[in-house]
Design a protein around this motif. Structure first.
Motif, PDB file in Angstrom:
ATOM      1  N   VAL A   1       0.876  -1.174   0.000  1.00 31.05           N
ATOM      2  CA  VAL A   1       0.000   0.000   0.000  1.00 31.05           C
ATOM      3  C   VAL A   1       0.912   1.221   0.000  1.00 31.05           C
ATOM      4  O   VAL A   1       1.861   1.275   0.788  1.00 31.05           O
ATOM      5  CB  VAL A   1      -0.869   0.027   1.279  1.00 31.05           C
ATOM      6  CG1 VAL A   1      -1.791   1.233   1.274  1.00 31.05           C
ATOM      7  CG2 VAL A   1      -1.662  -1.261   1.432  1.00 31.05           C
ATOM      8  N   ALA A   2       0.683   2.178  -0.911  1.00 31.50           N
ATOM      9  CA  ALA A   2       1.543   3.372  -0.930  1.00 31.50           C
ATOM     10  C   ALA A   2       0.741   4.589  -1.370  1.00 31.50           C
ATOM     11  O   ALA A   2      -0.385   4.459  -1.856  1.00 31.50           O
ATOM     12  CB  ALA A   2       2.720   3.141  -1.871  1.00 31.50           C
ATOM     13  N   LYS A   3       1.351   5.776  -1.185  1.00 32.52           N
ATOM     14  CA  LYS A   3       0.692   6.996  -1.684  1.00 32.52           C
ATOM     15  C   LYS A   3       0.784   7.017  -3.204  1.00 32.52           C
ATOM     16  O   LYS A   3      -0.132   7.405  -3.895  1.00 32.52           O
ATOM     17  CB  LYS A   3       1.348   8.236  -1.087  1.00 32.52           C
ATOM     18  CG  LYS A   3       1.109   8.386   0.409  1.00 32.52           C
ATOM     19  CD  LYS A   3       1.738   9.686   0.916  1.00 32.52           C
ATOM     20  CE  LYS A   3       1.658   9.769   2.426  1.00 32.52           C
ATOM     21  NZ  LYS A   3       2.470  10.861   2.955  1.00 32.52           N
ATOM     22  N   SER A   4       1.961   6.623  -3.751  1.00 31.23           N
ATOM     23  CA  SER A   4       2.108   6.454  -5.211  1.00 31.23           C
ATOM     24  C   SER A   4       3.306   5.552  -5.467  1.00 31.23           C
ATOM     25  O   SER A   4       4.140   5.340  -4.576  1.00 31.23           O
ATOM     26  CB  SER A   4       2.292   7.807  -5.906  1.00 31.23           C
ATOM     27  OG  SER A   4       3.545   8.357  -5.574  1.00 31.23           O
TER      28      SER A   4
ATOM     29  N   THR B   1      -3.066   2.006  -3.944  1.00 27.00           N
ATOM     30  CA  THR B   1      -2.757   3.342  -3.410  1.00 27.00           C
ATOM     31  C   THR B   1      -3.811   3.768  -2.389  1.00 27.00           C
ATOM     32  O   THR B   1      -4.962   3.322  -2.448  1.00 27.00           O
ATOM     33  CB  THR B   1      -2.700   4.390  -4.547  1.00 27.00           C
ATOM     34  OG1 THR B   1      -3.883   4.272  -5.321  1.00 27.00           O
ATOM     35  CG2 THR B   1      -1.488   4.201  -5.427  1.00 27.00           C
ATOM     36  N   LEU B   2      -3.394   4.639  -1.486  1.00 31.33           N
ATOM     37  CA  LEU B   2      -4.329   5.179  -0.495  1.00 31.33           C
ATOM     38  C   LEU B   2      -5.209   6.199  -1.202  1.00 31.33           C
ATOM     39  O   LEU B   2      -4.691   7.113  -1.855  1.00 31.33           O
ATOM     40  CB  LEU B   2      -3.548   5.889   0.617  1.00 31.33           C
ATOM     41  CG  LEU B   2      -2.677   5.015   1.517  1.00 31.33           C
ATOM     42  CD1 LEU B   2      -1.655   5.877   2.253  1.00 31.33           C
ATOM     43  CD2 LEU B   2      -3.561   4.260   2.505  1.00 31.33           C
ATOM     44  N   GLU B   3      -6.526   6.076  -1.073  1.00 29.87           N
ATOM     45  CA  GLU B   3      -7.401   7.061  -1.714  1.00 29.87           C
ATOM     46  C   GLU B   3      -7.126   8.448  -1.112  1.00 29.87           C
ATOM     47  O   GLU B   3      -7.061   9.446  -1.797  1.00 29.87           O
ATOM     48  CB  GLU B   3      -8.860   6.656  -1.498  1.00 29.87           C
ATOM     49  CG  GLU B   3      -9.793   7.826  -1.640  1.00 29.87           C
ATOM     50  CD  GLU B   3     -10.941   7.549  -2.540  1.00 29.87           C
ATOM     51  OE1 GLU B   3     -10.755   6.836  -3.552  1.00 29.87           O
ATOM     52  OE2 GLU B   3     -12.031   8.042  -2.228  1.00 29.87           O
TER      53      GLU B   3
ATOM     54  N   SER C   1      -3.529  11.161   3.455  1.00 32.16           N
ATOM     55  CA  SER C   1      -3.309  11.433   4.882  1.00 32.16           C
ATOM     56  C   SER C   1      -3.651  10.210   5.751  1.00 32.16           C
ATOM     57  O   SER C   1      -3.277  10.143   6.932  1.00 32.16           O
ATOM     58  CB  SER C   1      -4.096  12.656   5.329  1.00 32.16           C
ATOM     59  OG  SER C   1      -5.458  12.384   5.169  1.00 32.16           O
ATOM     60  N   ASP C   2      -4.331   9.222   5.170  1.00 35.04           N
ATOM     61  CA  ASP C   2      -4.607   7.985   5.917  1.00 35.04           C
ATOM     62  C   ASP C   2      -3.322   7.234   6.260  1.00 35.04           C
ATOM     63  O   ASP C   2      -3.321   6.342   7.111  1.00 35.04           O
ATOM     64  CB  ASP C   2      -5.526   7.054   5.096  1.00 35.04           C
ATOM     65  CG  ASP C   2      -6.965   7.523   5.141  1.00 35.04           C
ATOM     66  OD1 ASP C   2      -7.279   8.371   6.001  1.00 35.04           O
ATOM     67  OD2 ASP C   2      -7.760   7.059   4.310  1.00 35.04           O
TER      68      ASP C   2
ATOM     69  N   THR D   1      -6.130  -3.203  14.800  1.00 29.66           N
ATOM     70  CA  THR D   1      -5.510  -2.713  16.037  1.00 29.66           C
ATOM     71  C   THR D   1      -6.168  -1.421  16.517  1.00 29.66           C
ATOM     72  O   THR D   1      -6.383  -1.228  17.698  1.00 29.66           O
ATOM     73  CB  THR D   1      -3.997  -2.511  15.814  1.00 29.66           C
ATOM     74  OG1 THR D   1      -3.484  -3.714  15.253  1.00 29.66           O
ATOM     75  CG2 THR D   1      -3.256  -2.165  17.077  1.00 29.66           C
ATOM     76  N   ASN D   2      -6.496  -0.513  15.587  1.00 28.12           N
ATOM     77  CA  ASN D   2      -7.097   0.746  16.048  1.00 28.12           C
ATOM     78  C   ASN D   2      -8.495   0.992  15.473  1.00 28.12           C
ATOM     79  O   ASN D   2      -9.065   2.061  15.654  1.00 28.12           O
ATOM     80  CB  ASN D   2      -6.174   1.930  15.736  1.00 28.12           C
ATOM     81  CG  ASN D   2      -5.877   2.029  14.259  1.00 28.12           C
ATOM     82  OD1 ASN D   2      -6.632   1.512  13.430  1.00 28.12           O
ATOM     83  ND2 ASN D   2      -4.791   2.679  13.906  1.00 28.12           N
ATOM     84  N   GLY D   3      -9.002   0.022  14.756  1.00 28.01           N
ATOM     85  CA  GLY D   3     -10.377   0.116  14.258  1.00 28.01           C
ATOM     86  C   GLY D   3     -10.566   0.966  13.013  1.00 28.01           C
ATOM     87  O   GLY D   3     -11.678   1.104  12.511  1.00 28.01           O
ATOM     88  N   GLU D   4      -9.496   1.590  12.492  1.00 28.65           N
ATOM     89  CA  GLU D   4      -9.630   2.469  11.321  1.00 28.65           C
ATOM     90  C   GLU D   4     -10.003   1.666  10.074  1.00 28.65           C
ATOM     91  O   GLU D   4      -9.504   0.554   9.875  1.00 28.65           O
ATOM     92  CB  GLU D   4      -8.304   3.187  11.036  1.00 28.65           C
ATOM     93  CG  GLU D   4      -7.884   4.181  12.088  1.00 28.65           C
ATOM     94  CD  GLU D   4      -8.650   5.493  12.018  1.00 28.65           C
ATOM     95  OE1 GLU D   4      -9.431   5.696  11.062  1.00 28.65           O
ATOM     96  OE2 GLU D   4      -8.483   6.312  12.941  1.00 28.65           O
ATOM     97  N   LYS D   5     -10.875   2.256   9.239  1.00 27.55           N
ATOM     98  CA  LYS D   5     -11.184   1.635   7.949  1.00 27.55           C
ATOM     99  C   LYS D   5     -10.695   2.577   6.862  1.00 27.55           C
ATOM    100  O   LYS D   5     -11.084   3.745   6.821  1.00 27.55           O
ATOM    101  CB  LYS D   5     -12.680   1.403   7.822  1.00 27.55           C
ATOM    102  CG  LYS D   5     -13.138   0.309   8.755  1.00 27.55           C
ATOM    103  CD  LYS D   5     -14.427  -0.310   8.316  1.00 27.55           C
ATOM    104  CE  LYS D   5     -14.651  -1.568   9.139  1.00 27.55           C
ATOM    105  NZ  LYS D   5     -16.012  -1.985   9.216  1.00 27.55           N
ATOM    106  N   ILE D   6      -9.835   2.077   6.010  1.00 26.35           N
ATOM    107  CA  ILE D   6      -9.147   2.953   5.057  1.00 26.35           C
ATOM    108  C   ILE D   6      -9.386   2.513   3.628  1.00 26.35           C
ATOM    109  O   ILE D   6      -9.259   1.328   3.288  1.00 26.35           O
ATOM    110  CB  ILE D   6      -7.647   2.974   5.414  1.00 26.35           C
ATOM    111  CG1 ILE D   6      -7.510   3.827   6.675  1.00 26.35           C
ATOM    112  CG2 ILE D   6      -6.795   3.557   4.303  1.00 26.35           C
ATOM    113  CD1 ILE D   6      -6.380   3.514   7.515  1.00 26.35           C
TER     114      ILE D   6
END
Ligand code: MIC
Ligand code: SF4
Length: 644
Positions: free
Chosen positions: A553-556, A574-576, A579-580, A611-616
């Motif tokens: 997973v990367a920014k680009s 890529t991360l949509e 900042s995620d 681990t922290n519940g975030e959905k990305i």
């Protein structure tokens, strides 16, 4: 609407797709090249395809990277490449014949043709008006088998050159200026085309210095027109018959354009640890230096070497400086010897190395601790020199030569008059170090010699339905392939031994990475912008595959590395929302549901950080062909299914 130079060449070679920026296109490849550090894999993969003879117009295997033979490994690999190429119709450039890009430019590059090479600096041939691409070994193997080479149709950037370089300012300064303007990410998804009156004042090797370092811009490739200067160079190489003129049409349309006035440039340098960290030499003038290295595929032509020899003539290298010189090819070396320039270099105290990559890939000549090294090379990535705390600066041959005499960074314009360099009308032509392949009949009985260092290549598995694993490693922006899979004397001998190579994976960033990855049975990696820039080495995908990495997973991403990840069945996403990046941490437990489904037909996915519940939200920017390759577990599996 008219065409640009590269559009003309692409149009003539188009096999699949439409030439619209952003679309995937498949093109016919006329020539291929490999070097030894990536070549073993390329030929093992070619053999796995069970094709008797290459189908290209010309394929050449060079030995130039792993020439320091501190054990049996490199010599065994050379012998493997020599025998496998003889059997399958490929020319073999023996160790000692020179650096692949320099020799290819001299002896084989042809304007208007296409070339792919298992080395990121293959665009060097763009100095000749040839469309050259750096690619992974597997892509080169497929092209040798007659398959198309796939790229995303790039945008076309015009750089118009005006004026003429002043004395002591060189082609290196032109590309450093471009790097300063565009950065190491500025060329991603683009072809850089040079034009304008300034082009005429640059020789083919000078143009090749500029296209060579287009790789550092992340560009798909770079190209110059093929004109009278090209014709003169080909004539001097005894290859006038290979000349075809190629220019952009007057009404060609470009996506971006820039103007550089050559007359206004001054000597520059790229500071540690990135080729785009560019400053004027005058800003750092007087900086104490420990080492100077002259050579590499960027700056090792006869002209560069003659300039250096003239600056050194009758002088002595400063006592605190160690100077290495590696001429680019046997042709350059011979001509330096014949005209006496070599003795001027030796006399001044230069340590003359063989014509190979040498210090550029950390094959010897590592600087002292915290050493400051000025190099005429193209990459100054952290630790690439072999000394982790060295400070490497990239400079022109003129700056390198002037500085090694004074022991401090020196503006060469302070030297006085620029030496008069007379270039020969004819180069010395002797291709006796290029072995021709066996004819089809004899080839059948030839044995391919394999040493014990050659281990099986890991093959990807079909894409899994869901992924539940750890975030194995979190890294920052501009991670290079030298971070992922370092090179140098200790590591390069294992390029055909992936299990051994895996002990070095990512150790520049995190010493424990290989053990952690093995203990956890793999996982995913998180990167920043431009992940995987630099080399074409597919080992930067193959070794993570071996260690169980399923997804990055990367920014680009950088272009060649993305292709390599897909070729080995590792999913690049890529991360949509960039900042995620801050929301996911190393060692977090990760779950990605519906992986296979998404690769099949969707453009996005959700990463659940347990681990922290975030959905990305993650994006899949994949073509239909790339999806099929990933589902099959990589290009080898896909090609075996008979698709291409
Ligand atoms: C490099 O300059 O990094 C290399 C070594 O030439 C690489 C290829 C490799 O890693 O073998 C490249 O540029 O592709
Ligand atoms: Fe060789 Fe250096 Fe050129 Fe890579 S950049 S091909 S290591 S000389």
């Amino acid at each position: 609407m008219g065409y640009t130079i590269s559009q003309k060449i692409l149009k003539e070679h188009l096999l699949h797709g439409e030439m619209v920026a952003g679309n995937e296109i498949g093109i016919k490849i006329d020539q291929t090249l490999t070097q030894d550090a990536t070549g073993t894999m390329a030929y093992l993969q070619f053999e796995a395809m069970n094709i008797d003879r290459v189908k290209t117009e010309l394929s050449v295997a060079y030995i130039d990277h792993n020439t320091l033979q501190a054990g049996f490994e490199n010599a065994d690999d050379h012998r493997y490449i020599q025998t496998v190429t003889k059997k399958h119709g490929i020319r073999f450039s023996r160790p000692g014949n020179g650096i692949c890009h320099q020799v290819h430019l001299e002896r084989f590059a042809v304007p208007g043709k296409t070339l792919i090479g298992s080395d990121s600096h293959t665009p060097t041939a763009g100095g000749m008006g040839m469309l050259g691409f750096g690619a992974g070994g597997l892509d080169v193997a497929v092209a040798m088998g007659g398959g198309a080479y796939y790229i995303t149709m790039p945008k076309i950037v015009k750089i118009e050159l005006l004026g003429k370089l002043q004395d002591f300012v060189s082609a290196k300064d032109v590309i450093l200026k471009v790097l300063k303007t565009l950065s190491v990410k500025g060329g991603v998804g683009k072809i850089i085309e040079y034009s304008g009156e300034g082009v005429l004042s640059l020789s083919v090797p000078q143009r090749a210095t500029i296209t060579n370092m287009g790789a550092e811009l992340g560009a798909t490739t770079s190209i110059f027109p093929s004109d009278e200067v090209t014709k003169k160079f080909l004539k001097a190489q005894g290859r006038e018959q290979d000349f075809t003129p190629i220019f952009a049409d007057k009404d060609a349309v470009y996506d971006e354009s820039y103007v550089i006035n050559l007359s206004q440039l001054s000597p520059m340098l790229a500071c540690p640890h990135s080729p785009d960290n560019v400053k004027e030499v005058t800003e750092l003038q007087g900086m104490k230096i420990d080492q100077v290295c002259i050579g590499s595929c960027t700056n090792s032509s006869l002209y560069d070497m003659l300039v250096v020899a003239s600056i050194l003539k009758g002088k002595k290298v400063h006592p605190n400086v160690s100077l290495s010189i590696s001429p680019g090819s046997k042709q350059v070396y011979t001509m330096l010897a014949n005209c006496g320039a070599l003795s001027d270099m030796i006399d001044a105290g230069a340590r003359i190395l063989e014509c190979a990559c040498g210090p550029c890939i950390g094959m010897g000549f590592s600087p002292n601790s915290k050493g400051v090294s000025l190099r005429t090379f193209n990459r100054n990535f952290l630790a690439r020199s072999g000394t982790a705390d060295a400070e490497v600066y990239l400079v022109s041959p003129e700056v390198a030569a002037a500085s090694c005499l004074n022991g401090v960074l020196t503006d060469p314009r302070t030297l006085g008059d620029f030496p008069i360099i007379v270039m020969p009308r004819k180069f010395v032509i002797n291709d006796n170090m290029i072995e021709l392949p066996a004819n089809i009949e004899d080839a059948k009985d030839l044995e391919v010699l394999r040493g014990p260092n050659i281990k099986p290549i890991p093959v990807g598995k079909e894409m899994q339905e869901n992924l539940s694993c750890k975030l194995l490693l979190k890294v920052g922006d501009d991670i290079t392939t030298d971070h992922i899979m370092p090179a140098g004397t200790k590591v390069l001998p294992y390029r055909s031994n992936v299990p051994k190579l895996s002990e070095f994976c990512f150790t520049v960033c995190d010493k424990d990475f290989p053990n952690r990855a093995k203990e956890l049975g793999g996982g995913i990696i998180l990167g920043g912008l431009n992940y995987g820039q630099g080399s074409s080495r597919e080992h930067a995908a193959l070794v993570p595959l071996y260690l169980g990495v399923k997804c990055v997973v990367a920014k680009s991403f950088a272009r060649i590395h993305t292709a390599n990840l897909i070729n080995f069945g590792i999913l690049p996403v890529t991360l949509e929302n960039p900042s995620d990046y801050d929301k996911i941490n190393q060692d977090d437990d990760i779950e990605i549901l519906g992986l296979k489904d998404a690769v099949n037909s969707k453009d996005s996915l959700v990463l659940h950080d347990l681990t922290n519940g975030e959905k990305i939200k993650l994006n899949l920017n994949l073509t239909t062909r790339q999806r099929k390759i990933l589902l099959a577990g990589g290009l080898l599996n896909y090609t075996k299914k008979g698709e291409n």
